[in-house]
Write an enzyme that holds these catalytic residues in place. Structure first.
Site, mmCIF file in Angstrom:
data_model
loop_
_atom_site.group_PDB
_atom_site.id
_atom_site.type_symbol
_atom_site.label_atom_id
_atom_site.label_comp_id
_atom_site.label_asym_id
_atom_site.label_seq_id
_atom_site.Cartn_x
_atom_site.Cartn_y
_atom_site.Cartn_z
ATOM 1 N N ASN A 198 0.838 -1.200 0.000
ATOM 2 C CA ASN A 198 0.000 0.000 0.000
ATOM 3 C C ASN A 198 0.873 1.250 0.000
ATOM 4 O OD1 ASN A 198 -2.720 1.394 0.548
ATOM 5 N ND2 ASN A 198 -1.442 2.171 2.219
ATOM 6 N N TYR A 202 0.429 10.217 4.259
ATOM 7 C CA TYR A 202 0.158 10.620 5.631
ATOM 8 C C TYR A 202 1.232 11.615 6.061
ATOM 9 C CZ TYR A 202 -1.803 5.913 5.030
ATOM 10 O OH TYR A 202 -2.437 4.804 4.532
ATOM 11 N N ARG A 203 0.965 12.337 7.125
ATOM 12 C CA ARG A 203 1.984 13.251 7.620
ATOM 13 C C ARG A 203 2.899 12.522 8.600
ATOM 14 N NH1 ARG A 203 -2.557 15.587 10.951
ATOM 15 N NH2 ARG A 203 -2.021 15.297 13.160
ATOM 16 N N TRP A 216 -1.614 8.550 11.113
ATOM 17 C CA TRP A 216 -2.585 8.087 10.113
ATOM 18 C C TRP A 216 -3.941 7.946 10.786
ATOM 19 C CZ3 TRP A 216 1.564 4.029 9.203
ATOM 20 C CH2 TRP A 216 1.798 3.295 10.372
ATOM 21 N N GLU A 262 -2.257 0.947 -5.322
ATOM 22 C CA GLU A 262 -1.939 2.277 -5.841
ATOM 23 C C GLU A 262 -0.874 2.199 -6.930
ATOM 24 O OE1 GLU A 262 -3.691 2.767 -1.820
ATOM 25 O OE2 GLU A 262 -2.076 1.523 -2.625
ATOM 26 N N ASP A 327 -4.131 22.094 9.654
ATOM 27 C CA ASP A 327 -4.679 21.174 8.664
ATOM 28 C C ASP A 327 -5.362 21.906 7.518
ATOM 29 O OD1 ASP A 327 -5.138 18.578 7.694
ATOM 30 O OD2 ASP A 327 -5.639 17.852 9.697
#
Length: 470
Positions: A198, A202-203, A216, A262, A327
């Site tokens: 995968n 994410y940060r 996540w 992906e 954000d």
């Protein structure tokens, strides 16, 4: 830009200002987002970043025209909508009636045979290899951004704990924001070609020279993989990959159905498979053309999210109190307990450039990535919900908080059925507000759409409130 710039706040200010300037217009985007078709400013390359060994690129995907170039559809006047048209043709194939139609359909499907990832023995991303065990790794030499003043400062958002007690002070509120995080499910740990490979975007908060915090949402695949490794009591391998083929950042954000890689989506957009090379210190394969790859191990000793400093429970091993983080809603997401990543290696090109993005109130780069998803996945949404004619994700909804849906109305209160169907369609489940319009509503003009809404909505009859997952 040759002037020296600071990665803490200064680059964000410049990029945020430039992203709201005009850009080369996309003729295709005029059909679905006329207000933003010629916006986004320029992509920026900062050659000298204070305290860093690498130049930094930002706003690369920050306009529709640049998205079209990144996804290989700039020559098509429909722009990114042409990708949706290709997917529509593949998902609703018409049986050929003649030999000529059969050959045409075969030519249409033949490229799908080439989109799988290709394994190679070496790649540009490993021209330079730095290992933690040789004391060569220093994440602080990457131009990792601090975007907003309160990032990484839990005291500033009302928590009775400072960054030092949270375990994050050494990182100064800096975050990796535009990397593909590669993981596999623990069930595939011995598989030669793990089906669960995968890529998520994410940060990751900088903690120090060899450590990061991994953030996540619990419903994302990366978190699911982490729970599978935690169940085994083993740390989870991760590869944090920056750059590479221009389709990679979009592929990492694409809301694909479970079980669809992906990497396949990236190969489809790229026109051929993404080359992968074996990582140096973790059992993963990484995109060979990446600019920079950070390899490491995610602690599974960390407890669950939902921790509060006043709970009386210790933060625990393998964990930090990650956040807050400015954000894309324009607000700070609040801190919580997340696992540490112990970095084992950094590999990179000799002339590597660090790609990044500002996460903040739209329009930023993620606005154009999100609107690309809107166009690319429209055919699949219409396949799931046959009533839908078109949809629009308005800027005020920050991509996942609101959706304007236009339908082929056939009977009274049909919108209620459509609303429920939308909430059952994959990641559309996270949509907070669904506006259902009839066929003549101007959904791509947000002001006109809201006027249409207030003119036609009977609030006692038409407004339905439900308890969703978020």
């Amino acid at each position: 830009m040759t002037a020296e710039v600071n990665p803490q706040l200064e680059i964000t200010e410049i990029a945020d200002r430039v992203s709201r300037m005009p850009a080369r217009e996309s003729s295709g985007a005029r059909d679905f987002d006329p207000a933003m078709a010629a916006m986004g400013g320029r992509a920026l390359l900062f050659e000298r970043v204070t305290g860093s060994d690498f130049p930094l690129a930002i706003n690369l995907w920050g306009s529709y025209r640049r998205m079209e170039h990144a996804l290989g559809c700039a020559a098509d006047p429909r722009g990114i909508s042409s990708i949706g048209a290709r997917i529509a043709s593949l998902t609703k194939p018409v049986p050929p009636r003649t030999a000529r139609e059969f050959l045409a359909k075969a030519r249409e499907f033949a490229p799908l045979l080439k989109i799988g990832p290709k394994r190679v023995r070496r790649g540009p991303c490993q021209e330079v290899v730095k290992l933690t065990e040789r004391n060569e790794v220093d994440l602080t030499r990457l131009p990792i951004l601090k975007c907003w003043p309160l990032d990484g400062n839990p005291t500033a958002v009302g928590y009775p704990i400072d960054a030092r007690a949270a375990g994050t002070a050494a990182g100064s509120g800096r975050y990796i924001t535009l990397a593909g995080m590669h993981t596999v499910h623990a069930d595939d740990r011995d598989a030669a070609r793990p089906a669960s490979h995968n890529i998520g975007m994410y940060r990751s908060q900088l903690l120090g020279p060899t450590s990061l915090a991994m953030h996540w949402h619990m419903h994302h695949d990366g978190a699911s993989h982490w729970r599978s490794w935690k169940k085994l009591g083993q740390r989870m391998p991760i590869a944090i990959c920056l750059g590479g083929e221009s389709v990679m950042p979009y592929g990492a954000t694409a809301p694909l159905p479970p079980g669809i890689s992906e990497l396949l989506m990236c190969g489809f957009l790229h026109g051929r498979g993404i080359p992968l090379v074996r990582a140096k210190t973790v059992p993963l394969w990484v995109p060979a053309n990446s600019e920079i790859v950070i390899e490491g191990w995610v602690s599974t000793e960390c407890g669950a999210i939902g921790w509060h400093p006043d709970s009386g429970e210790p933060l625990g091993p393998g964990a930090v109190f990650e956040g807050p983080f400015g954000d894309h809603t324009g607000f700070y997401s609040l801190p919580d307990r997340y696992p540490r990543v112990e970095v084992s290696a950094i590999t990179h090109r000799r002339d590597a450039i660090y790609p990044t993005t500002v996460v903040g109130l739209p329009p930023q780069e993620d606005y154009y990535l999100g609107k690309t998803t809107e166009r690319v996945f429209l055919p699949l949404l219409k396949t799931i919900v046959h009533d839908i004619d078109d949809y629009h994700l308005p800027m005020f909804g920050c991509f996942h908080n609101a959706a304007f849906v236009r339908i082929h109305k056939a009977y009274p209160l049909q919108g209620r059925r459509v609303m429920s169907s939308v909430w059952g369609a994959g990641q559309m489940a996270w949509t907070k507000m669904v506006f259902v319009f009839d066929a003549n509503a101007p959904i791509h003009d947000e002001d006109a759409a809201m006027r249409h809404f207030f003119a036609h909505c009977d609030f006692l009859r038409d407004v339905v409130s439900v308890q969703g997952p978020l």
